[in-house]
Enzyme design. Structure first.
Site, PDB file in Angstrom:
ATOM      1  N   ASP A  54     -13.173  82.337 -99.663  1.00  0.00           N
ATOM      2  CA  ASP A  54     -13.129  81.980-101.081  1.00  0.00           C
ATOM      3  C   ASP A  54     -14.356  81.203-101.535  1.00  0.00           C
ATOM      4  O   ASP A  54     -14.763  81.296-102.697  1.00  0.00           O
ATOM      5  CB  ASP A  54     -11.866  81.149-101.350  1.00  0.00           C
ATOM      6  N   TRP A 112     -14.485  73.477-107.049  1.00  0.00           N
ATOM      7  CA  TRP A 112     -14.522  74.660-106.193  1.00  0.00           C
ATOM      8  C   TRP A 112     -15.214  74.429-104.857  1.00  0.00           C
ATOM      9  O   TRP A 112     -15.209  75.304-103.986  1.00  0.00           O
ATOM     10  CB  TRP A 112     -15.199  75.829-106.908  1.00  0.00           C
ATOM     11  N   ASN A 113     -15.833  73.266-104.636  1.00  0.00           N
ATOM     12  CA  ASN A 113     -16.612  73.102-103.409  1.00  0.00           C
ATOM     13  C   ASN A 113     -15.762  72.732-102.190  1.00  0.00           C
ATOM     14  O   ASN A 113     -16.056  73.136-101.077  1.00  0.00           O
ATOM     15  CB  ASN A 113     -17.727  72.076-103.615  1.00  0.00           C
ATOM     16  N   LYS A 118      -4.167  71.998-110.606  1.00  0.00           N
ATOM     17  CA  LYS A 118      -4.901  73.193-111.016  1.00  0.00           C
ATOM     18  C   LYS A 118      -6.168  73.321-110.175  1.00  0.00           C
ATOM     19  O   LYS A 118      -7.097  72.523-110.313  1.00  0.00           O
ATOM     20  CB  LYS A 118      -5.298  73.129-112.494  1.00  0.00           C
ATOM     21  N   GLU A 164     -10.824  77.978-110.840  1.00  0.00           N
ATOM     22  CA  GLU A 164     -10.598  79.426-110.930  1.00  0.00           C
ATOM     23  C   GLU A 164     -11.478  80.201-109.948  1.00  0.00           C
ATOM     24  O   GLU A 164     -11.194  81.369-109.645  1.00  0.00           O
ATOM     25  CB  GLU A 164     -10.842  79.918-112.355  1.00  0.00           C
ATOM     26  N   VAL A 171     -19.800  65.980-115.250  1.00  0.00           N
ATOM     27  CA  VAL A 171     -19.732  64.892-116.217  1.00  0.00           C
ATOM     28  C   VAL A 171     -19.195  65.409-117.555  1.00  0.00           C
ATOM     29  O   VAL A 171     -18.341  64.772-118.190  1.00  0.00           O
ATOM     30  CB  VAL A 171     -21.115  64.247-116.399  1.00  0.00           C
ATOM     31  N   GLU A 202     -13.817  61.844-110.776  1.00  0.00           N
ATOM     32  CA  GLU A 202     -14.841  61.884-109.736  1.00  0.00           C
ATOM     33  C   GLU A 202     -15.823  62.958-110.173  1.00  0.00           C
ATOM     34  O   GLU A 202     -15.546  64.150-110.084  1.00  0.00           O
ATOM     35  CB  GLU A 202     -14.197  62.203-108.379  1.00  0.00           C
ATOM     36  N   CYS A 261     -21.037  66.753-104.466  1.00  0.00           N
ATOM     37  CA  CYS A 261     -21.384  65.887-105.588  1.00  0.00           C
ATOM     38  C   CYS A 261     -22.125  64.628-105.173  1.00  0.00           C
ATOM     39  O   CYS A 261     -22.931  64.083-105.935  1.00  0.00           O
ATOM     40  CB  CYS A 261     -20.127  65.515-106.373  1.00  0.00           C
ATOM     41  N   LYS A 302     -21.121  54.253-113.580  1.00  0.00           N
ATOM     42  CA  LYS A 302     -21.867  54.846-114.700  1.00  0.00           C
ATOM     43  C   LYS A 302     -21.255  56.209-115.060  1.00  0.00           C
ATOM     44  O   LYS A 302     -20.039  56.328-115.172  1.00  0.00           O
ATOM     45  CB  LYS A 302     -23.363  54.897-114.374  1.00  0.00           C
ATOM     46  N   GLU A 355     -10.871  57.424-105.242  1.00  0.00           N
ATOM     47  CA  GLU A 355      -9.987  58.220-104.402  1.00  0.00           C
ATOM     48  C   GLU A 355     -10.045  57.668-102.985  1.00  0.00           C
ATOM     49  O   GLU A 355     -10.987  56.972-102.610  1.00  0.00           O
ATOM     50  CB  GLU A 355     -10.391  59.693-104.444  1.00  0.00           C
TER      51      GLU A 355
END
Length: 692
Positions: free
Chosen positions: A297, A356-357, A380, A383, A434, A454, A488, A659, A666
């Site tokens: 995926d 998605w990563n 969710k 996609e 962002v 995040e 990220c 910022k 998390e």
């Protein structure tokens, strides 16, 4: 009003006299005349209030049942676990007070007449329904729906039989503790049978279905929404067609989550923790299958998904499963006349929106603390990578999480907007860009939701001239090319002290050019595909921009199209040198395998340049001078920092930015604060001091 109160008082008095006569004379000896004589009234007055003897007996029985139900309800209020609730019900039924002659003989009289007197039969039916309802509610957290009623009926029969035998034998009391232990063992055997039955089945589906549906209330849930495809980015092949969730599916998910959350929150933290740890075990047992699916995926190398993605998700479930029993408030001594305390209570229904990563890891990072605190979550996934979140939902159900507590809604931006604006959802946790974070926060503000964001980053990696160059190069590679650079927190602005710049660049170039680019399912592959062709074009666009802006291309800088790789979204690991702070490749998040290297001279300079960004997710420094390391870290405007390493994110440590890189944290114990609300309770021990 006075007349009604007088009538109610008289009715109660007559009922108490009836119970007294029943205790002394039994059913056959209980007549209207005897009751009237005991109450010091005429039989005609009893007829006026109740009509006949059977109706009076029915009212008396109802009074007895109401009192019993009231006592049971009060006992259940202080019973936090299913075992404690069973013990409370058994205690009320088999308490020593139930075996006094004046009580036991009355119950026996009523039971004996139930089949002959319709009014008593109706009360008896209501009593049995209430007993079964109480037992069923106590068992619901640990048994499946098809088990609850048969087990509750068996326990009810056991209670009635023990009471009847003790009452007929004239025993003063039953051994309540022994009965509770026997019932507990019986329920434990039912739970074990349920788990054995579950574990005999495959934990999750082995194959990808042609059409993926949302997951609501413990099962796939069809949608009338638009369909989209999820692709293997390494080959371009269609993995599955996915149904987008609409407002209808959201309503069903919220209704299901509300039901499930009440059951889940009623469990003790120990019970919830046990289930979460079982889910962690199932993740690890199915890690090969899940890693394979994640690689298909996302395009990430199987070596990464097997080593990190699945196991880091399992670590989150295990960690929060262990913490679930420790969630509590605090007490305050307010002097001799009062004390106070706080309760940490679940928010209710929460929402998670994934990126998605790291699809499965993010789903676990968000759901584990939410569920540990007693919340439900509607998740969710992106996609682009929706498949493993659906498998996680199956695993949660397999582990024993009640249906509805973890629902999955497939879809794109519109589905995320539905979650952010739904009034019934009390919190949204997003991992994303962002821009998306700002939109979610604005939507959540309409109903004053809690938010955890995040978001993106353009993080600095600072390498001082006393650093171990081999370690610094290793960290720079991890900070830019692991997972194809699609992380990220990556340290994509690499600041190297000018005294070691040439040595660092030479070592870096040699190691980058040895990295193996290949098919993601090949265990030897080190660099896989990017997540999509569209994203590949964005990354290639930034590479061309870097060239135009005057940066020096050290290595890479192109799409890889060798052989079968031509069908995929492969980009060679790319390094730019001689970068300046005003270049867009130094200021904007690329989210791909692109490293920008620049030099610096002194500490104050590099700190100022590192902080000159709208982002503040992460930062890292390399130095053998730990005093300098701590000093520089304290000056960097970033939420997650490393000294002499990079991108290590143990579940025990908070993760998040400052910022424009987000709000909240998390992981770690800190995440529990984001999924609970505090209730303050003041308890007075004396009289109320009032000037009025």
């Amino acid at each position: 009003m006075a007349t009604e109160q007088r009538d109610d008082s008289r009715r109660t008095h007559f009922i108490n006299m009836t119970l007294a006569v029943l205790a002394d004379c039994g059913n056959s000896g209980t007549t209207l005349a005897r009751i009237a004589n005991r109450a010091n009234v005429s039989p005609a007055l009893l007829v006026h209030y109740f009509g006949d003897k059977d109706s009076l007996l029915g009212a008396a029985f109802q009074h007895l049942v109401n009192q019993f139900q009231h006592d049971t309800t009060q006992a259940l209020k202080s019973a936090p676990t299913w075992r404690a609730r069973i013990a409370a019900i058994v205690g009320c039924c088999l308490d020593s007070s139930q075996f006094r002659k004046d009580v036991g003989s009355v119950w026996l009289a009523f039971w004996g007449q139930a089949i002959h007197v319709p009014a008593i039969m109706e009360v008896q039916r209501i009593y049995q329904e209430q007993l079964l309802s109480n037992l069923s509610n106590a068992l619901r957290p640990v048994l499946s729906e098809d088990q609850i009623l048969p087990v509750a009926t068996t326990i009810g029969a056991l209670i009635d039989g023990i009471w009847l035998r003790a009452a007929l034998q004239g025993v003063d009391e039953a051994d309540t503790q022994a009965v509770v232990e026997q019932i507990g063992n019986f329920v434990d055997s039912c739970i074990a049978g349920r788990q054995a039955q579950k574990l005999s089945l495959p934990a999750i589906q082995q194959a990808i279905p042609d059409t993926c549906k949302s997951w609501i209330d413990g099962r796939p849930f069809a949608s009338t929404g638009a369909r989209f495809t999820t692709l293997n980015p390494a080959t371009g092949e269609i993995l599955a067609h996915v149904e987008s969730a609409t407002a209808h599916e959201l309503d069903a998910a919220i209704e299901s989550a509300g039901r499930g959350q009440k059951i889940w929150a009623a469990m003790s933290g120990t019970e919830r923790g046990r289930i979460l740890r079982r889910a962690a075990d199932l993740l690890r047992e199915n890690s090969r299958l899940l890693a394979h699916l994640e690689t298909l995926d996302t395009g990430k190398p199987i070596a990464e998904t097997q080593a990190v993605d699945i196991h880091s998700g399992a670590d989150a479930l295990e960690y929060y499963g262990s913490l679930a029993a420790t969630i509590n408030g605090e007490a305050m001594d307010l002097g001799s006349d009062a004390f106070g305390y706080t309760r940490r209570e679940p928010l209710g229904i929460t929402a998670g929106i994934g990126a998605w990563n790291y699809p499965l890891q993010i789903a676990c990072w968000k759901s584990a603390p939410a569920l540990a605190c007693g919340n439900a979550m509607i998740f969710k996934p992106s996609e682009l990578t929706p498949l493993t979140a659906l498998r996680l939902a199956e695993i949660y159900r397999q582990a024993g999480v009640p249906d509805g507590v973890f629902n999955v809604l497939a879809g794109g931006r519109e589905t995320g907007e539905l979650l952010a604006t739904a009034p019934a959802i009390r919190k949204v946790s997003l991992t994303g860009s962002v821009g998306t974070g700002r939109q979610v926060m604005a939507s959540a503000a309409q109903s004053l939701k809690y938010v955890t964001l995040e978001l993106g980053g353009k993080s600095p990696l600072i390498i001082f001239d006393d650093a171990d160059i081999g370690n610094a190069v290793s960290a720079a590679l991890l900070a830019n090319f692991y997972s194809g650079g699609e992380i990220c927190s990556n340290g994509t602005r690499v600041f190297v002290h000018q005294n070691i710049h040439e040595q660092f660049i030479a070592a870096l170039k040699a190691r980058v050019e040895k990295m193996r680019i290949g098919q993601p399912l090949d265990p030897k592959t080190q660099v896989g595909s990017l997540v999509s062709h569209d994203h590949m074009e964005k990354v290639l666009g930034y590479i061309e921009l870097g060239k135009r802006e005057g940066a020096t291309l050290l290595t890479g800088g192109h799409r890889v199209t060798d052989g079968a790789l031509a069908a995929g979204a492969f980009v060679a690991p790319t390094v730019f040198t001689n970068c300046t702070d005003d270049m867009r490749i130094m200021r904007e998040e690329i989210f791909g395998p692109v490293m920008s290297v620049t030099t610096f001279i002194d500490e104050d300079e590099v700190v100022a340049r590192a902080n000159n960004t709208e982002f503040g997710l992460a930062a890292g420094i390399f130095t053998q001078n730990l005093a300098r390391g701590h000093r520089v870290i304290s000056r960097l405007e970033a939420g997650t920092c490393w000294i002499n390493n990079y991108n290590i994110t143990p579940i025990e440590m908070p993760f998040g930015g400052v910022k424009q890189s987000g709000l909240g944290r998390e992981n770690s114990r800190l995440a529990l604060e984001h999924y609970t609300q505090v209730k303050s309770v003041y308890v007075a021990l004396g009289n109320v001091d009032s000037p009025y």
